[in-house]
Design a protein around this motif. Structure first.
Motif, PDB file in Angstrom:
ATOM      1  N   LEU A 101      21.705  58.405 -59.714  1.00  0.00           N
ATOM      2  CA  LEU A 101      22.313  58.685 -61.015  1.00  0.00           C
ATOM      3  C   LEU A 101      23.586  57.885 -61.252  1.00  0.00           C
ATOM      4  N   GLU A 102      24.323  57.601 -60.190  1.00  0.00           N
ATOM      5  CA  GLU A 102      25.548  56.812 -60.293  1.00  0.00           C
ATOM      6  C   GLU A 102      25.630  55.880 -59.086  1.00  0.00           C
ATOM      7  N   ASP A 103      26.358  54.787 -59.245  1.00  0.00           N
ATOM      8  CA  ASP A 103      26.533  53.812 -58.165  1.00  0.00           C
ATOM      9  C   ASP A 103      27.984  53.856 -57.702  1.00  0.00           C
ATOM     10  N   PRO A 104      28.263  54.548 -56.592  1.00  0.00           N
ATOM     11  CA  PRO A 104      29.657  54.683 -56.151  1.00  0.00           C
ATOM     12  C   PRO A 104      30.300  53.380 -55.713  1.00  0.00           C
ATOM     13  N   THR A 105      29.491  52.337 -55.438  1.00  0.00           N
ATOM     14  CA  THR A 105      30.086  51.059 -55.057  1.00  0.00           C
ATOM     15  C   THR A 105      30.746  50.371 -56.241  1.00  0.00           C
ATOM     16  N   ARG A 106      30.445  50.865 -57.466  1.00  0.00           N
ATOM     17  CA  ARG A 106      31.020  50.265 -58.676  1.00  0.00           C
ATOM     18  C   ARG A 106      32.019  51.197 -59.351  1.00  0.00           C
ATOM     19  N   LEU A 107      32.387  52.268 -58.645  1.00  0.00           N
ATOM     20  CA  LEU A 107      33.311  53.242 -59.205  1.00  0.00           C
ATOM     21  C   LEU A 107      34.586  53.303 -58.365  1.00  0.00           C
ATOM     22  N   GLU A 108      35.718  53.384 -59.037  1.00  0.00           N
ATOM     23  CA  GLU A 108      36.993  53.624 -58.377  1.00  0.00           C
ATOM     24  C   GLU A 108      37.718  54.705 -59.171  1.00  0.00           C
ATOM     25  N   PRO A 109      37.416  55.965 -58.880  1.00  0.00           N
ATOM     26  CA  PRO A 109      37.991  57.058 -59.666  1.00  0.00           C
ATOM     27  C   PRO A 109      39.511  57.017 -59.699  1.00  0.00           C
ATOM     28  N   ALA A 110      40.050  57.319 -60.881  1.00  0.00           N
ATOM     29  CA  ALA A 110      41.505  57.425 -60.997  1.00  0.00           C
ATOM     30  C   ALA A 110      41.993  58.723 -60.370  1.00  0.00           C
ATOM     31  N   GLU A 111      41.160  59.780 -60.482  1.00  0.00           N
ATOM     32  CA  GLU A 111      41.512  61.078 -59.913  1.00  0.00           C
ATOM     33  C   GLU A 111      40.257  61.758 -59.398  1.00  0.00           C
ATOM     34  N   ARG A 112      40.440  62.566 -58.342  1.00  0.00           N
ATOM     35  CA  ARG A 112      39.361  63.394 -57.818  1.00  0.00           C
ATOM     36  C   ARG A 112      39.891  64.789 -57.570  1.00  0.00           C
ATOM     37  N   GLU A 113      39.094  65.798 -57.955  1.00  0.00           N
ATOM     38  CA  GLU A 113      39.502  67.197 -57.791  1.00  0.00           C
ATOM     39  C   GLU A 113      40.934  67.386 -58.300  1.00  0.00           C
ATOM     40  N   LEU A 114      41.145  66.995 -59.540  1.00  0.00           N
ATOM     41  CA  LEU A 114      42.481  67.011 -60.132  1.00  0.00           C
ATOM     42  C   LEU A 114      42.781  68.352 -60.786  1.00  0.00           C
ATOM     43  N   PHE A 115      43.857  69.021 -60.358  1.00  0.00           N
ATOM     44  CA  PHE A 115      44.319  70.236 -61.012  1.00  0.00           C
ATOM     45  C   PHE A 115      45.103  69.845 -62.256  1.00  0.00           C
ATOM     46  N   VAL A 116      44.706  70.425 -63.403  1.00  0.00           N
ATOM     47  CA  VAL A 116      45.393  70.138 -64.661  1.00  0.00           C
ATOM     48  C   VAL A 116      45.831  71.450 -65.292  1.00  0.00           C
ATOM     49  N   GLU A 117      46.963  71.399 -65.990  1.00  0.00           N
ATOM     50  CA  GLU A 117      47.500  72.597 -66.621  1.00  0.00           C
ATOM     51  C   GLU A 117      48.343  72.189 -67.816  1.00  0.00           C
ATOM     52  N   THR A 118      48.202  72.920 -68.894  1.00  0.00           N
ATOM     53  CA  THR A 118      49.024  72.683 -70.073  1.00  0.00           C
ATOM     54  C   THR A 118      49.217  73.990 -70.811  1.00  0.00           C
ATOM     55  N   GLU A 119      50.237  74.038 -71.662  1.00  0.00           N
ATOM     56  CA  GLU A 119      50.509  75.232 -72.453  1.00  0.00           C
ATOM     57  C   GLU A 119      50.440  74.871 -73.926  1.00  0.00           C
ATOM     58  N   LEU A 120      49.638  75.611 -74.677  1.00  0.00           N
ATOM     59  CA  LEU A 120      49.502  75.384 -76.103  1.00  0.00           C
ATOM     60  C   LEU A 120      50.718  75.928 -76.845  1.00  0.00           C
ATOM     61  N   GLU A 121      50.861  75.554 -78.105  1.00  0.00           N
ATOM     62  CA  GLU A 121      51.991  76.026 -78.899  1.00  0.00           C
ATOM     63  C   GLU A 121      52.034  77.547 -78.981  1.00  0.00           C
ATOM     64  N   SER A 122      50.871  78.170 -78.900  1.00  0.00           N
ATOM     65  CA  SER A 122      50.788  79.633 -78.965  1.00  0.00           C
ATOM     66  C   SER A 122      51.340  80.304 -77.715  1.00  0.00           C
ATOM     67  N   GLY A 123      51.548  79.530 -76.649  1.00  0.00           N
ATOM     68  CA  GLY A 123      51.968  80.101 -75.374  1.00  0.00           C
ATOM     69  C   GLY A 123      50.820  80.295 -74.407  1.00  0.00           C
ATOM     70  N   LEU A 124      49.596  80.094 -74.885  1.00  0.00           N
ATOM     71  CA  LEU A 124      48.430  80.225 -74.016  1.00  0.00           C
ATOM     72  C   LEU A 124      48.381  79.040 -73.058  1.00  0.00           C
TER      73      LEU A 124
ATOM     74  N   ASP B   7      36.473  67.498 -61.539  1.00  0.00           N
ATOM     75  CA  ASP B   7      35.849  66.838 -60.389  1.00  0.00           C
ATOM     76  C   ASP B   7      36.267  65.383 -60.266  1.00  0.00           C
ATOM     77  N   ARG B   8      36.198  64.642 -61.384  1.00  0.00           N
ATOM     78  CA  ARG B   8      36.503  63.207 -61.301  1.00  0.00           C
ATOM     79  C   ARG B   8      36.959  62.688 -62.658  1.00  0.00           C
ATOM     80  N   ILE B   9      37.942  61.829 -62.651  1.00  0.00           N
ATOM     81  CA  ILE B   9      38.371  61.119 -63.858  1.00  0.00           C
ATOM     82  C   ILE B   9      38.291  59.625 -63.589  1.00  0.00           C
ATOM     83  N   ASP B  10      37.563  58.920 -64.444  1.00  0.00           N
ATOM     84  CA  ASP B  10      37.465  57.462 -64.379  1.00  0.00           C
ATOM     85  C   ASP B  10      38.272  56.883 -65.537  1.00  0.00           C
ATOM     86  N   VAL B  11      38.985  55.808 -65.274  1.00  0.00           N
ATOM     87  CA  VAL B  11      39.737  55.124 -66.320  1.00  0.00           C
ATOM     88  C   VAL B  11      39.290  53.665 -66.361  1.00  0.00           C
ATOM     89  N   ALA B  12      38.774  53.230 -67.516  1.00  0.00           N
ATOM     90  CA  ALA B  12      38.304  51.854 -67.681  1.00  0.00           C
ATOM     91  C   ALA B  12      39.494  50.893 -67.753  1.00  0.00           C
TER      92      ALA B  12
END
Length: 281
Positions: A97-120, A127-132
């Motif tokens: 399904l994918e060719d890992p020899t042609r991939l260089e992920p920018a992030e793996r298992e990345l914890f992300v967090e943000t707060e909306l204007e509502s306070g939520l 799992d993975r972030i790729d950046v072209a």
């Protein structure tokens, strides 16, 4: 969204859940695919990937000894060997399904967090972030099950749109592509979001939090029977199966208490002091 009562059992009552072979296999496969990228591109072969499976299983057992219960009734190790072989086949399928020899992920298992204007507060692990080279972002999630039927595809994409919303609010960048890789069936589902999509998800999350807040305040968490009930650990406590939920651990408050300075209800913070948050998973 799946079942309000199950949310209560997991998040408020914090009832323990038995480890399952399927979920643990998913965790194992994710760990292997993450670790594979520690190696140079040319070495990312199916043979190396499957060779990582036993070691990653040992690491998983070390961090979560309770997982040994899964195979406690397997003295000869036959079920464990079959289970590990199934994990290896899922890892091997990924290479079609994918060719890992042609991939260089920018992030793996990345914890992300943000707060909306509502306070939520929104948070999750991607799992993975790729950046072209052009800066376009792709969010990738591995699934060890089978791809859903078309009529259920939107539900599967909700998690990915959740992640995209978090990234957008954090970085000011709308991901170019969302990609779900289903190792169980060998399918890849993609979706290219736009700002309007993410705004709709944000409104849905706010509405969802309002429903959670109301249920927290009133103590009314209703079960929502589906085919997934057969896999629930808490049937003995569920009214749908003749059970009785445990005593509600929070104080039931009338609607005009525990409001913030702007007249909004924040029952979780009022009851426990914890910040308001929704986890994506």
């Amino acid at each position: 969204m799946q079942c309000p009562l199950l949310y209560r059992f997991r998040v408020i009552d914090k009832l323990p859940q038995k480890p399952s072979e399927a979920a643990t296999r998913g965790t194992l496969v994710h760990a292997v695919l993450e670790r594979l990228f520690d190696n140079p591109a040319a070495e990312r072969t199916p043979g190396l990937a499957t060779a990582l499976v036993p070691g990653q299983w040992d690491r998983l057992l070390e961090s979560k000894p309770e997982l040994s219960e899964l195979f406690a009734q397997d003295p000869e190790g036959e079920r464990l060997a079959q289970w590990l072989a199934q994990a290896e086949r899922l890892v091997e399928r990924w290479f079609s399904l994918e060719d890992p020899t042609r991939l260089e992920p920018a992030e793996r298992e990345l914890f992300v967090e943000t707060e909306l204007e509502s306070g939520l507060r929104l948070r999750g692990v991607i799992d993975r972030i790729d950046v072209a080279p052009t800066g376009e972002v792709r969010i990738v999630d591995y699934k060890t099950g089978k791809a859903p039927r078309p009529e259920y595809a939107e539900g599967a994409l909700f998690q990915m749109k959740f992640y995209a919303l978090v990234v957008w609010r954090l970085k000011g960048v709308v991901p170019r592509r969302l990609q779900l890789v289903y190792l169980g069936s060998g399918d890849v589902m993609t979706y290219d979001p736009v700002v309007a999509d993410l705004e709709r998800v944000e409104r849905k999350l706010l509405a969802l939090w309002e429903a959670i807040s109301l249920a927290t305040r009133t103590g009314e968490w209703r079960p929502r029977p589906t085919k997934l009930c057969g896999w629930c650990d808490h049937q003995a406590l569920c009214p749908e199966f003749g059970g009785t939920p445990p005593v509600y651990p929070l104080t039931v408050r009338p609607a005009d208490t525990a409001e913030d300075g702007q007249g909004r209800m924040d029952p979780v913070r009022a009851e426990t002091g914890r910040p308001v948050a929704l986890d994506g998973h």
